[in-house]
Every structure is written in structure tokens, then in C-alpha cells.
Design a protein around this motif. Structure first.
Motif, short mmCIF file in Angstrom:
data_model
loop_
_atom_site.label_atom_id
_atom_site.label_comp_id
_atom_site.label_asym_id
_atom_site.label_seq_id
_atom_site.Cartn_x
_atom_site.Cartn_y
_atom_site.Cartn_z
N PHE A 57 3.29 2.99 -18.17
CA PHE A 57 3.10 4.09 -17.24
C PHE A 57 3.73 3.74 -15.90
O PHE A 57 4.00 2.57 -15.60
CB PHE A 57 1.61 4.43 -17.06
N MET A 58 3.99 4.78 -15.11
CA MET A 58 4.52 4.61 -13.76
C MET A 58 3.83 5.61 -12.84
O MET A 58 3.62 6.76 -13.22
CB MET A 58 6.03 4.82 -13.71
N ILE A 59 3.49 5.16 -11.63
CA ILE A 59 2.88 6.01 -10.61
C ILE A 59 3.75 5.97 -9.36
O ILE A 59 4.17 4.90 -8.92
CB ILE A 59 1.45 5.54 -10.26
N GLY A 60 4.03 7.16 -8.80
CA GLY A 60 4.81 7.23 -7.58
C GLY A 60 4.26 8.27 -6.63
O GLY A 60 3.65 9.26 -7.06
N VAL A 61 4.47 8.05 -5.32
CA VAL A 61 4.00 8.98 -4.30
C VAL A 61 5.09 9.15 -3.24
O VAL A 61 5.90 8.24 -3.00
CB VAL A 61 2.70 8.51 -3.62
N GLY A 62 5.11 10.31 -2.61
CA GLY A 62 6.04 10.55 -1.53
C GLY A 62 5.54 9.97 -0.22
O GLY A 62 4.35 9.63 -0.07
N SER A 63 6.43 9.87 0.75
CA SER A 63 6.10 9.25 2.03
C SER A 63 5.05 10.02 2.81
O SER A 63 4.44 9.48 3.74
CB SER A 63 7.37 9.09 2.88
N GLN A 64 4.80 11.28 2.46
CA GLN A 64 3.78 12.07 3.15
C GLN A 64 2.37 11.80 2.61
O GLN A 64 1.39 12.27 3.19
CB GLN A 64 4.09 13.57 3.02
N ALA A 65 2.26 11.03 1.53
CA ALA A 65 0.95 10.78 0.92
C ALA A 65 0.09 9.91 1.83
O ALA A 65 0.58 9.04 2.55
CB ALA A 65 1.13 10.10 -0.43
N GLY A 66 -1.22 10.11 1.77
CA GLY A 66 -2.15 9.27 2.53
C GLY A 66 -2.55 8.07 1.71
O GLY A 66 -3.72 7.94 1.33
N HIS A 67 -1.62 7.18 1.45
CA HIS A 67 -1.84 6.04 0.55
C HIS A 67 -2.26 4.83 1.37
O HIS A 67 -1.67 4.54 2.42
CB HIS A 67 -0.54 5.77 -0.20
N ASP A 68 -3.27 4.08 0.90
CA ASP A 68 -3.80 2.97 1.69
C ASP A 68 -3.18 1.62 1.37
O ASP A 68 -3.59 0.60 1.91
CB ASP A 68 -5.32 2.89 1.53
N SER A 69 -2.19 1.57 0.50
CA SER A 69 -1.53 0.31 0.18
C SER A 69 -0.83 -0.26 1.41
O SER A 69 -0.11 0.44 2.12
CB SER A 69 -0.51 0.53 -0.93
N SER A 70 -1.00 -1.55 1.66
CA SER A 70 -0.32 -2.17 2.80
C SER A 70 1.19 -2.18 2.60
O SER A 70 1.95 -2.12 3.58
CB SER A 70 -0.82 -3.60 3.01
N ASN A 71 1.64 -2.23 1.36
CA ASN A 71 3.08 -2.16 1.11
C ASN A 71 3.62 -0.77 1.42
O ASN A 71 4.70 -0.63 2.00
CB ASN A 71 3.38 -2.56 -0.33
N PHE A 72 2.88 0.25 1.04
CA PHE A 72 3.27 1.62 1.38
C PHE A 72 3.32 1.78 2.90
O PHE A 72 4.27 2.36 3.45
CB PHE A 72 2.28 2.60 0.77
N ARG A 73 2.33 1.25 3.60
CA ARG A 73 2.32 1.34 5.06
C ARG A 73 3.51 0.62 5.67
O ARG A 73 4.09 1.07 6.67
CB ARG A 73 1.01 0.78 5.63
N TRP A 74 3.90 -0.51 5.09
CA TRP A 74 5.06 -1.25 5.59
C TRP A 74 6.29 -0.34 5.58
O TRP A 74 7.04 -0.29 6.56
CB TRP A 74 5.29 -2.48 4.72
N PHE A 75 6.50 0.35 4.48
CA PHE A 75 7.64 1.27 4.41
C PHE A 75 7.46 2.44 5.40
O PHE A 75 8.42 2.85 6.06
CB PHE A 75 7.81 1.81 2.99
N SER A 76 6.24 2.97 5.49
CA SER A 76 5.99 4.11 6.36
C SER A 76 6.28 3.80 7.83
O SER A 76 6.69 4.67 8.60
CB SER A 76 4.54 4.58 6.23
N GLU A 77 6.04 2.56 8.23
CA GLU A 77 6.28 2.16 9.61
C GLU A 77 7.76 2.03 9.94
O GLU A 77 8.14 1.97 11.12
CB GLU A 77 5.58 0.83 9.88
N ARG A 78 8.61 2.01 8.90
CA ARG A 78 10.04 1.76 9.12
C ARG A 78 10.94 2.89 8.66
O ARG A 78 12.11 2.96 9.09
CB ARG A 78 10.43 0.47 8.40
#
Length: 204
Positions: A57-78
Motif C-alpha cells: 500500500f501507499m499513502i500520500g497527502v498534499g502540502s495543504q494537509a494538516g499532517h503532524d509528521s515532523s518530516n512533513f513539517r520539514w518540507f512544509s517549512e521549505r
């Protein structure tokens, strides 16, 4: 037989959970509540089926998602706009059989019409022999991903290579169609879930 990539079905969630939590140190475990949240909200949640058996399986989310992953946040900050692959899991007996490549081809065909960048991470220091090239980095490099940084996840202490890939078709699609893609079946989004804030938990 061929690999079929399709949307996950609710009755398959127990099998998805078992696949995830048996995947080893390169995939963070999660529980029923977090899996249910992804099922209800993830923009992209697809499974691979081969010979009538669920093999990944694969799970993906767009940059507008309210995702709490620190890795997602790393990308969101940049980066302003990107599609983030939260996790991909392939059953151990099927690894090397093309399932991962089928997932990435499917995810890219979805992302390149909607986002300028495709993002994911690879955990480092998990290989059996650190002196050999990391097969996960090699796999992603063969798909055109490049490392744009590293971070140590504060919630786990794991070090991750942060990877990005430019979606070369996106500028043309954006300039030609804007946000109104043609109404044809192959352009239909895999899921119609609306993003919302993700409850605190261990992300990938």
C-alpha cells in the motif's frame, strides 16, 4: 500476473495494518486509530494487488494537509506546494518484483497534474551493511529523486534523508488548464477525502 493498483477498501484496513507493522525498521508502526484517520482523510491511499492478494500500500497527502509528521513539517517549512508520500509498504515476499515501481509510477501520474514537487524521505542507518550503497536511496535516485537535506526526527531519533523530485509536466498543466482539469476518467482523483488537522501521533 499483472500488478493492480487501486483505492483501498475499508474491509482491507486490518490487512494494511498488518503489512505496515511487519515491514521492519524502515517503516514506523501505527495503530488502528491512525490508520482509520488516513483512510478517512488521505488524498491518496491505494493498495497493490497481485494474483488476488494484497501485496502493498501507499499513502500520500498534499502540502495543504494538516499532517503532524515532523518530516512533513520539514518540507512544509521549505516548500509551498508539494505532494508528500507518507509511506509505501510492500510485503517482504514481493519486494523486488516491481510493486514499488508500480506505486511510484501511479503516484507520480497523480501528482504531476496537481503539484510541482513530489516529496518523501528515506530512513538512514537502517541498512544491514553500512559500507554498501543504501538500496532505498538507489531506488529513489533511479526515479529522479534528489536529496535536499537531512533531519533527525525528534519523536523517534531516526535520521532521514529528505528527497524531492520535480514534476516536469506540472507547469504546462497549470498554464494550460489552471485548476480545472478535463472531466475524463483517468484524471479523476483516487480519493475525494477532504484534509483536516491530524491528531497527534507518530508520523512517518
Amino acid at each position: 500476473m499483472s500488478i493492480v493498483i487501486r483505492d483501498v477498501r475499508e474491509h482491507e484496513l486490518d490487512s494494511v495494518l498488518a503489512l505496515n507493522n511487519a515491514a521492519g525498521p524502515t517503516i514506523l508502526p501505527f495503530d488502528q486509530a491512525r490508520l482509520r484517520y488516513f483512510f478517512e482523510t488521505a488524498e491518496y491511499f491505494r493498495v497493490a494487488e497481485r494474483d488476488g492478494t494484497l501485496v502493498g500500500f501507499m499513502i500520500g497527502v498534499g502540502s495543504q494537509a494538516g499532517h503532524d509528521s515532523s518530516n512533513f513539517r520539514w518540507f512544509s517549512e521549505r516548500y509551498d506546494r508539494f505532494f508528500y508520500i507518507d509511506r509505501i509498504v510492500v510485503a517482504s515476499r514481493r519486494r523486488g518484483g516491481g510493486v514499488g515501481r508500480a506505486f511510484y509510477a501511479d503516484a507520480q501520474s497523480y501528482a504531476e497534474l496537481r503539484y510541482p514537487l513530489l516529496a518523501c524521505e528515506v530512513f538512514l542507518d537502517t541498512a544491514n551493511d553500512p559500507s554498501l550503497p543504501d538500496p532505498a536511496l538507489l531506488f529513489h535516485g533511479s526515479f529522479g529523486f534528489r536529496e535536499v537535506g537531512q533531519q533527525v526526527m525528534p519523536e523517534t531519533g531516526l535520521r532521514a534523508a529528505m528527497l524531492m523530485k520535480d514534476m516536469c509536466s506540472y507547469p504546462w498543466v497549470r498554464d494550460t488548464y489552471g485548476t480545472q482539469l478535463p472531466d475524463v476518467p483517468w484524471l479523476a482523483p483516487p480519493r475525494a477525502a477532504a484534509p483536516r488537522a491530524l491528531a497527534t501521533g507518530t508520523g512517518a
